[in-house]
Design a protein around this motif. Sequence first.
Motif, mmCIF file in Angstrom:
data_model
loop_
_atom_site.group_PDB
_atom_site.id
_atom_site.type_symbol
_atom_site.label_atom_id
_atom_site.label_comp_id
_atom_site.label_asym_id
_atom_site.label_seq_id
_atom_site.Cartn_x
_atom_site.Cartn_y
_atom_site.Cartn_z
ATOM 1 N N LEU A 182 0.833 -1.204 0.000
ATOM 2 C CA LEU A 182 0.000 0.000 0.000
ATOM 3 C C LEU A 182 0.867 1.254 0.000
ATOM 4 O O LEU A 182 0.581 2.216 -0.724
ATOM 5 C CB LEU A 182 -0.916 -0.025 1.217
ATOM 6 N N CYS A 222 -6.625 3.647 -6.636
ATOM 7 C CA CYS A 222 -6.305 2.311 -6.136
ATOM 8 C C CYS A 222 -5.660 2.398 -4.750
ATOM 9 O O CYS A 222 -5.984 1.613 -3.854
ATOM 10 C CB CYS A 222 -5.379 1.606 -7.130
ATOM 11 N N SER A 223 -4.767 3.347 -4.559
ATOM 12 C CA SER A 223 -4.130 3.527 -3.249
ATOM 13 C C SER A 223 -5.157 3.869 -2.184
ATOM 14 O O SER A 223 -5.125 3.330 -1.068
ATOM 15 C CB SER A 223 -3.091 4.647 -3.311
ATOM 16 N N CYS A 248 -7.455 0.718 -1.508
ATOM 17 C CA CYS A 248 -6.713 -0.309 -0.771
ATOM 18 C C CYS A 248 -6.387 0.155 0.650
ATOM 19 O O CYS A 248 -6.430 -0.628 1.593
ATOM 20 C CB CYS A 248 -5.431 -0.670 -1.508
#
Length: 156
Positions: free
Chosen positions: A99, A140-141, A144
């Motif tokens: 991450l 996405c970061s 997640c």
Amino acid sequence: FCTEVAPAIAKVSEALDGGVAVALASARQEIATQFGPEARKGLQGTLRQATVPLVDLKNTMRGSFGPLVKADDIQAIQTVVDTQLFAGMMVAFLLAILLLLCGCTSGVMFATRDKDDEPTAPGPEARNPYYKTVSRCACCSWQCGFLFTMLAFFLG
């Protein structure tokens, strides 16, 4: 001699009669009359009733922490901690590192290649000058990170 010593002996006799020894003797006599065998049994019964919650608390604590004190149980707990808990923590650590890498990648891409340097032609064929990978990597970061945070809060 007796007439000369008599006043001094009278003072000493009065001091002894009103002294500590006499007070202690009278206190002992009073205790013996107030706390006879029947009174002591009643007092003991009252004390036993009053200590029932403390005895229950002691038994509860002994039952709760008893396995931590026994040598065999400590070995079993240590084995679980050394294997399963350690493996779970390593998985969580690796997920956190991934991450972090994804977040750093989106930050670096935003700082270095946010936009195409070539100008686009105006009109209907104009293309978007911003790279799509920056926003996708940031999204996405964030997603997640949100899921990892929920997992961390859920597992404690």
